[in-house]
Design an enzyme around this catalytic site. Structure first.
Site, short mmCIF file in Angstrom:
data_model
loop_
_atom_site.label_atom_id
_atom_site.label_comp_id
_atom_site.label_asym_id
_atom_site.label_seq_id
_atom_site.Cartn_x
_atom_site.Cartn_y
_atom_site.Cartn_z
N ASP A 260 0.68 -1.24 0.26
CA ASP A 260 -0.01 0.00 -0.11
C ASP A 260 0.80 1.15 0.15
O ASP A 260 0.31 2.42 -0.36
CB ASP A 260 -1.09 -0.11 1.35
N ASP B 19 -11.65 -5.39 10.84
CA ASP B 19 -11.81 -6.86 10.96
C ASP B 19 -12.83 -7.28 11.71
O ASP B 19 -13.74 -8.12 11.39
CB ASP B 19 -10.50 -7.38 11.78
#
Length: 896
Positions: free
Chosen positions: A182, A594
């Site tokens: 990223d 998550d």
């Protein structure tokens, strides 16, 4: 009575009986409101017992009755002399009781599971008349590795994780690895290229000699005899050669940054010379400054399209085009044995030398777009992998979590391919860590959560998703509901891929591309992934199955069209006007993406499985420095506060989320708020000592008997916890200590910052946590002793110093009092010492290796603690005059 259920031979689980669960629940109730313990839910995991005897049952029945009598006694006997202390303690106990209920109720149905890999292999991979070559009928698995900052996340660690994936024991043609960079850095890109080159040697070596673990760094650091259980005579020679090659590989990785810089400087100097030459040819004044972009150059002499060390337009972190490179193409479906020629470093003549598909991905980033951090990167990988490999299952790992058990993927597949597996959205593996100090000072292993809480949730809809080491069903990530029972195909009916309307009646197949994006290839891959993820339809209990053997057909090779389409779906604009991040994929809007992602799946009716393998499936690293650990916990707690104030609050969940599972998710979002009551409870001993009063009026026999009996129950409960969960007593105690440390620091700050973010839009930035990767044994725990100041340290320091001052003040008062009341002093001092015992690891962390604490710690904490104590002495006792404070214990002791 016990129930042993075997489903299709691939997985087994053992459920506890109702009597055992009832007994366990009674054990937990013993700590509901007792103020001796800082945390009424100390016995997290003690609610389950295996094969309890009748005598044990009677004992806990007596304990339950005792708790009832004690609560009634506490309510009927307030302390009129110190009602403010009594009210404060009762309020805290009520909240602790509520928190305890949320924590304990989801644990009434624990399950232990095991797998049978032999049955899995016989069913899906054994040669047969219809499958003479023994091709695998297992579904494909795409493995995601996420990284963002090569300085915080060393490329060597990422490369070792990738090597462990490429060497995993799973059909090579069914495996694909994707690395998400990223940060878009050339350093990570070239490190992955070096890893693929070394994999040509490392992966066949692992297969030839059955190496474990298959992370080269972890393998070569193993202590003991490396030749144990090795039968081939050339193992020592092969190992020596591979070790030498790995050392050279590490040198190349570590020198990449310098080599990239030198290469870029040389190319930039060449460009300057070209420009100077052109200026001379055009008779331009050479005195003008020569402006050449300080670019980062690749080895082929072209500009790196990602971010540069000196940022430039379209080449900075957060502003660069998408990059996708297939570094290892999909292998053939048939084994490819290595030759025994001398050109090869090792003899792989009887070893399959194929390597799984490997892809480097860096999604496009532009400054005007919100990229949604890690969740956005994971969704980009989902879309790109759907076009390139379209594995029916997705395993996501952090850069530092490598495959420790090469059979881990097969372990998870046992559950997915079993009867009832079509309703499983993900398999969560426990997180295990390396590099933790032997005493685990800050509870980094978190064994109480992973070996107790998560195992207990496995008996409900399943454990939560905790960010890494999780195998997803791709179809569940797309936001579909599980298969409907009323859609069960008739016997002998041909299995077909589900249509979107058969899974979600509100989802029209005609607008598939509108909700998933305008990629036709991505839309076409969705029903294929659903079909390939089904278990084999060989039993009436399989609601949606596939015919055996359909996954043995070789896949079509990749072409330029697929790669170009994969690049388009990782563009920054692709998610506009779609449901990515809101209904499908990793969910946006929280730093705990998550937990929210797993919650959304459970809310749709899916269930999950907790897979504990005999040999750890994955291992990673964790921050062992106190400051980094507190910041890590702060990030989690802020995410919990965000969840509580969002539409992902379990209170407003759908009916498909079971009641006990709802309580578990509610507990995740509420636990940071306990910090307010915990801080008050930690100050109570000091308030009792300084005021000379106590939370009860008199230390009568009834109170002391209750106290002694419940203390014995606490000890018994601790023994039962260790017995059931396998958590070591030291780990259990470390968990309790860090619960107090984090509760009085990170959790308290998280509530404040979380509320500011939710109601005022104040963002809190987080950077990847740095983790030590030192190889020198003497320096392995050097990070543990580093003292880095953070404001999070102020509350626990103040609590510790106020309690110490209170003990000194109360002791001085008792000595000089005419009628000293040693009973109240001993009671208050006991509680104060109990608080200090919980803060002991925190105090050691402040001292560092040489037991030296930064001056700023003493200055600020001392001023705050002394100020609070003096203010209380001056104004806290209404009986005191303006010039003196009269001690309650005596009456003759005065402060001038």
């Amino acid at each position: 009575m016990e129930s042993l259920i075997t489903t299709n031979g691939c997985s087994r689980h053992k459920a506890l009986t109702g009597m055992e669960m009832l007994i366990g629940l009674m054990i937990g109730m013993e700590m509901m409101v007792i103020e001796v313990c800082l945390r009424p839910c100390w016995i997290h995991l003690l609610i389950y017992l295996g094969n309890p005897s009748v005598g044990c049952c009677q004992c806990h029945m007596v304990s339950l009755a005792l708790i009832g009598f004690f609560l009634a006694w506490r309510i009927q006997h307030p302390n009129p002399e110190a009602m403010w202390l009594y009210v404060m303690s009762i309020i805290c106990e009520i909240w602790f009781a509520f928190s305890w209920l949320l924590d304990q109720m989801p644990r009434i149905s624990p399950v232990n599971r095991s797998t049978d890999l032999v049955v899995l292999r016989e069913k899906f991979e054994m040669p047969s008349p219809s499958n003479p070559l023994g091709r695998s009928d297992l579904p494909g698995v795409d493995i995601f590795v996420s990284t963002a900052d090569p300085e915080k996340e060393p490329p060597l660690v990422t490369a070792n994780t990738v090597l462990s994936i490429l060497a995993a024991d799973y059909p090579v043609e069914k495996l694909a690895c994707y690395v998400s960079d990223d940060g878009g850095t050339l350093l990570t890109f070239e490190a992955m290229a070096e890893a693929t080159s070394f994999a040509d040697l490392w992966v066949p070596f692992c297969r030839k000699h059955a190496i474990e673990p298959r992370n080269p760094e972890a393998y070569f650091l193993l202590k003991g005899d490396p030749t144990k259980n090795k039968k081939r005579g050339d193992f020592v020679k092969d190992r020596r050669r591979v070790k030498r090659e790995y050392d050279e590989f590490k040198v190349r990785i570590n020198s990449l940054q310098d080599s990239i810089r030198r290469r870029s400087d040389a190319f930039n100097a060449r460009e300057e010379m070209k420009m100077l030459k052109q200026m001379k040819e055009n008779e331009t004044d050479p005195a003008e400054a020569i402006k050449v972009q300080k670019a980062i150059w690749m080895a082929d002499g072209t500009h790196w399209p990602g971010s540069w060390s000196i940022p430039s337009r379209d080449h900075r972190n957060g502003d660069h085009p998408g990059i996708l490179q297939v570094m290892l193409k999909p292998p053939s479906s048939d084994p490819l044995m290595g030759g025994g020629d001398q050109d090869k470093l090792l003899d792989f003549s009887d070893v399959d030398i194929r390597l799984p598909m490997f892809v480097y991905v860096s999604r496009e980033k532009r400054r005007e777009y919100d990229h949604n951090k890690k969740a956005g990167a994971m969704n980009a990988l989902v879309r790109a992998s759907a076009i390139l490999s379209n594995g029916a299952f997705i395993l996501n790992l952090n850069y530092d979590h490598y495959i420790y058990n090469c059979l881990a993927i097969r372990e998870g597949m046992c559950f997915m391919m079993d009867r009832g597996g079509e309703d499983i959205c993900f398999i969560q593996f426990p997180q295990r860590f390396e590099g933790i100090d032997p005493s685990d000072r800050y509870a980094n292993h978190n064994t109480v959560f992973f070996d107790g809480n998560m195992r207990a949730l496995d008996g409900l809809q399943g454990p939560m998703y905790v960010g890494t080491g999780c195998m997803f069903r791709r179809f569940a990530l797309y936001g579909f509901e599980p298969t409907k029972p009323d859609k069960t195909p008739q016997k002998d009916a041909e299995a077909e891929a589900l249509k979107a309307t058969e899974v979600d009646y509100d989802f029209d197949v005609n607008i598939l591309t509108k909700k998933f994006g305008n990629s036709t290839m991505l839309a076409e891959s969705i029903p294929i992934a659903e079909f390939q993820g089904r278990p084999i339809a060989d039993h009436p209990a399989v609601k949606f199955g596939r015919p055996p053997g359909v996954l043995r057909t070789p896949k079509e090779p990749l072409d330029a069209t697929n790669v170009a389409e994969a690049v388009s779906v990782i563009s920054c604009w692709y998610e506009e006007n779609t449901e990515w991040g809101t209904r499908m994929g990793w969910i946006y809007g929280s730093v705990m993406e998550d937990v929210v992602t797993g919650y959304r799946m459970h809310n749709l009716g899916w269930r999950s499985i907790y897979c504990i393998t005999k040999r750890d499936a994955f291992r990673g690293s964790a921050p062992i420095n106190l400051t980094d650990r507190l910041h890590q916990v702060l990030r989690w707690a802020i995410g919990s506060v965000e969840i509580f104030y969002s539409k992902n609050n379990a209170i407003i969940a759908s009916r498909k989320l079971k009641f006990l599972q709802r309580l578990a998710y509610l507990n995740v979002s509420i636990y940071p708020f306990t910090s307010f009551f915990l801080v008050v409870f930690c100050f109570l001993p000091a308030l009792c000592l300084i005021s000379g009063q106590f939370i009860v009026q008199n230390f009568n026999v009834t109170f002391l008997v209750y106290l002694l009996t419940i203390s014995i129950c606490i000890i018994g409960s601790a023994i039962l916890e260790v017995k059931w969960s396998g958590v070591a007593l030291e780990d259990w105690w470390r968990n309790e200590q860090f619960w107090v440390i984090s509760g009085t620091s990170s959790h308290l700050a998280a509530v404040v910052l979380g509320l500011l973010k939710v109601f005022m839009g104040c963002e809190t930035s987080f950077t990847p946590t740095s983790k030590s990767v030192r190889e020198d044994v003497d320096e392995a725990y050097a990070e543990l002793y580093m003292v880095k100041w953070t404001p999070l340290m102020i509350p626990p320091i103040v609590i510790g110093m106020v309690n110490i001052i209170a003990i000194v003040v109360a002791f001085s008062r008792a000595i000089f009092a005419i009628v000293p009341q040693w009973g109240k002093f001993i009671g208050g001092a006991f509680f104060a010492f109990w608080v200090l015992a919980h803060l002991y690891p925190f105090a050691k962390g402040l001292m560092g290796k040489r037991r030296k604490t930064p001056t700023i710690v003493f200055v600020w904490s001392g001023l705050i603690a002394i100020t609070i104590s003096l203010l209380w002495i001056a104004f806290g006792n209404p009986q005191a005059g303006p010039g003196a404070v009269q001690g309650v214990a005596g009456g003759g002791f005065q402060f001038p």
